[in-house]
Motif scaffolding. Sequence first.
Motif, PDB file in Angstrom:
ATOM      1  N   LEU A  80       9.085  41.673   5.192  1.00 28.01           N
ATOM      2  CA  LEU A  80       8.978  40.139   4.410  1.00 28.01           C
ATOM      3  C   LEU A  80       8.584  40.156   3.509  1.00 28.01           C
ATOM      4  O   LEU A  80       7.430  39.920   3.050  1.00 28.01           O
ATOM      5  CB  LEU A  80       7.900  38.993   5.284  1.00 28.01           C
ATOM      6  N   GLU A  82       8.648  38.172   0.473  1.00 29.44           N
ATOM      7  CA  GLU A  82       8.355  37.173   0.595  1.00 29.44           C
ATOM      8  C   GLU A  82       6.835  37.340   0.035  1.00 29.44           C
ATOM      9  O   GLU A  82       6.200  36.587  -0.169  1.00 29.44           O
ATOM     10  CB  GLU A  82       8.925  35.274   0.721  1.00 29.44           C
ATOM     11  N   LYS A  83       6.398  37.896   1.348  1.00 23.93           N
ATOM     12  CA  LYS A  83       5.342  38.334   1.523  1.00 23.93           C
ATOM     13  C   LYS A  83       4.392  39.136   0.518  1.00 23.93           C
ATOM     14  O   LYS A  83       3.062  38.934   0.021  1.00 23.93           O
ATOM     15  CB  LYS A  83       4.312  38.737   2.767  1.00 23.93           C
ATOM     16  N   MET A 152      18.377  40.309   5.264  1.00 23.31           N
ATOM     17  CA  MET A 152      18.473  39.375   5.025  1.00 23.31           C
ATOM     18  C   MET A 152      20.283  39.706   4.330  1.00 23.31           C
ATOM     19  O   MET A 152      20.454  38.944   3.447  1.00 23.31           O
ATOM     20  CB  MET A 152      17.589  38.929   4.230  1.00 23.31           C
TER      21      MET A 152
ATOM     22  N   GLN B 119      14.218  30.186   6.002  1.00 22.76           N
ATOM     23  CA  GLN B 119      14.300  31.404   5.771  1.00 22.76           C
ATOM     24  C   GLN B 119      13.191  32.457   5.667  1.00 22.76           C
ATOM     25  O   GLN B 119      12.651  33.156   6.095  1.00 22.76           O
ATOM     26  CB  GLN B 119      15.487  31.859   4.732  1.00 22.76           C
ATOM     27  N   SER B 120      12.495  31.778   4.453  1.00 28.35           N
ATOM     28  CA  SER B 120      11.024  32.517   4.438  1.00 28.35           C
ATOM     29  C   SER B 120       9.565  32.062   4.901  1.00 28.35           C
ATOM     30  O   SER B 120       9.787  30.646   5.655  1.00 28.35           O
ATOM     31  CB  SER B 120      10.782  32.000   2.736  1.00 28.35           C
ATOM     32  N   THR B 121       9.067  33.110   5.614  1.00 31.45           N
ATOM     33  CA  THR B 121       7.621  32.933   6.741  1.00 31.45           C
ATOM     34  C   THR B 121       6.817  32.327   5.698  1.00 31.45           C
ATOM     35  O   THR B 121       6.255  31.902   5.710  1.00 31.45           O
ATOM     36  CB  THR B 121       7.198  34.229   7.105  1.00 31.45           C
ATOM     37  N   ARG B 174       8.628  35.040  12.957  1.00 34.08           N
ATOM     38  CA  ARG B 174       9.603  34.346  13.024  1.00 34.08           C
ATOM     39  C   ARG B 174      10.258  33.411  14.169  1.00 34.08           C
ATOM     40  O   ARG B 174      10.400  32.051  13.876  1.00 34.08           O
ATOM     41  CB  ARG B 174      11.040  35.633  12.536  1.00 34.08           C
TER      42      ARG B 174
END
Lengths: 204, 328
Positions: A80, A82-83, A152, B119-121, B174
């Motif tokens: 992920l 974004e994390k 993605m 889309q973003s967690t 998710r």
Amino acid sequence: MLEVNGVSYRYQNNPWLFKQLNLVIHPGEVVGLYGKSGTGKTTLATILAGLKKQAQGDIKVDGNLYPIKGFQPVQLVWQLPEKVVNPKWRMEKVLAEGGDLDPELLTALGINEEWLNRYPGELSGGELQRFCLARALGPETRYLIADEMTTMLDAITQAQIWHTVLQLVKQRNIGILAISHDPHLLKRVCDRIINFDELVGNVY
Amino acid sequence: MMDINQVEKSDHTLPNSLIKDKTPLFEVNHLSLTFRQYKKGLRESSTQVIRDFSLKIHQGEIVAVVGASGSGKSLLADAILGILPENADVKGDLKFAGEELTMEKQMLLRGKDISLIPQSTNALDPLMKAGKQVQSVIKRKNKKSIQERIFHKVGLSKKAGEMYPFELSGGMARRVLVSTAMVSEAKLVIADEPTPGLDEHARNETIHYIKQLADGGKSIMFITHDITAALEVADKVAVFYAGETVEIANIDDFTGKGENLRHPYTRALWNALPQNDFIPLKGSQPLPGETINGCAFESRCPIAVEYCAQKPPQNKSVSGGIVRCFHA
Ligand SMILES: Nc1ncnc2c1ncn2[C@@H]1O[C@H](COP(=O)(O)OP(=O)(O)OP(=O)(O)O)[C@@H](O)[C@H]1O
Ligand SMILES: Nc1ncnc2c1ncn2[C@@H]1O[C@H](COP(=O)(O)OP(=O)(O)OP(=O)(O)O)[C@@H](O)[C@H]1O
Ligand code: SF4
Ligand SMILES: [Mg+2]
Ligand SMILES: [Mg+2]
């Protein structure tokens, strides 16, 4: 060689995720790993990247025992993205964490110069994922743990990225652990494929 | 009011032929999206990210949106919900249930009639337990049992409901996001990449559930890179490239080497799947804001001719689909 000998891990008092786990990745080899969600693949990945300490067992990279002092030659591309990027940093600064990067590599990964000036929130999901891969491919990286590295991305970009990475595997003799739920992708890119659930089969 | 139990056995399903004659639940015409940006030296510049986008979604229909990474799919979702950053300008007509979807209306319907699986967690609240987050969007009684039932459906244990987001695996996070939209009473669900990183079982359960929602009368916009998933449940597939739809195709067109697909980009996308040929296409998508006089795909198109670079192709209907290419 990246050697995992009898490694175990659990979170606090939760049940063991894996016990006495063994795994070997050779330089220049692409090993696939798949398994049920929530069973510990990412946890193992973070241990291999030296970001978490195993409870038991030992890990060696090219003969050196963990914990590694100085640059960690095993780099992780996070599931992920974004994390794991600081939302307040421009991408330029985010990338700098990976050391000096080859501009040609950035181009091959489809990263545009203009994006370096942006914040993570101003990029698409797949663009951010490609930045995280670039950051992990610094010149000193010997092994890459690719945790759902191209989930993605559209199929064309995915094929482009993997072709680039496989070329690097040859040129720089990098070893890869590719964690993915896509059996078709694993068949395309891996030399051998491991079922994580079987690998930890001895958990009780 | 719709209960998730009712969704499962609902018989609201209309035959496709009937649906097609009705007003679409959601409709967008000639949408464009531009960012105002300050570059070095404080010059203001504007960058167009979506151009001339049109689409209809009928009640009970699933429209998949696939295409290039960075082509504008998530921003399209944000535009429909009215949650774009402040420096974004949107033009075009949006309609919901036949009525114009104004900014005020978007605010009113967001999370109620229209809901988003982001889309973003990062959309999960890091300080709230997973179960509570899902319960907080349920407007009815029995919040906890509804939440547990939906968790069970997507393969999350009761224990997962007691976890904070940082304790969830990628696939679990998710599925929490998916659950949040599933328990809402929205008529239009926009699912932005609901399945990446899910194992086969969880993925199948999720797309099966999306299908059930549509059978229960909801409309779904299913944004995904998993073309196989799109083909399993969608009624039609919109293909995005460089901020435009290059093709709206039927499910059956995706077969063999893609001979029935109308646009060369769609064909290349299909053939690049690992289960097909895994062929990467040379070059990259033009950047938002790059001046393009002709077709956006021209620089990579294997069948481009001279005039493709000179004027932009317009949408046209070809064999039951829509395509933006001179050669179709
Ligand atoms: N910080 C934490 N504290 C407690 N439990 C955790 C923590 N992080 C992860 N877990 C739990 O450990 C288990 C394994 O998580 P991990 O992320 O390694 O799974 P995974 O195999 O990578 O799953 P996925 O395929 O969904 O990505 C999960 O059940 C998760 O809930
Ligand atoms: N705030 C912003 N300012 C400027 N450009 C932006 C901003 N947010 C997104 N973009 C750009 O707009 C384009 C479209 O982004 P979007 O997130 O919609 O792509 P996407 O189709 O969802 O891609 P992916 O499949 O990778 O998620 C990208 O090139 C992105 O860099
Ligand atoms: S218009 Fe021309 S360049 Fe564009 S897709 Fe068609 S043939 Fe290719
Ligand atoms: Mg994981
Ligand atoms: Mg997106």
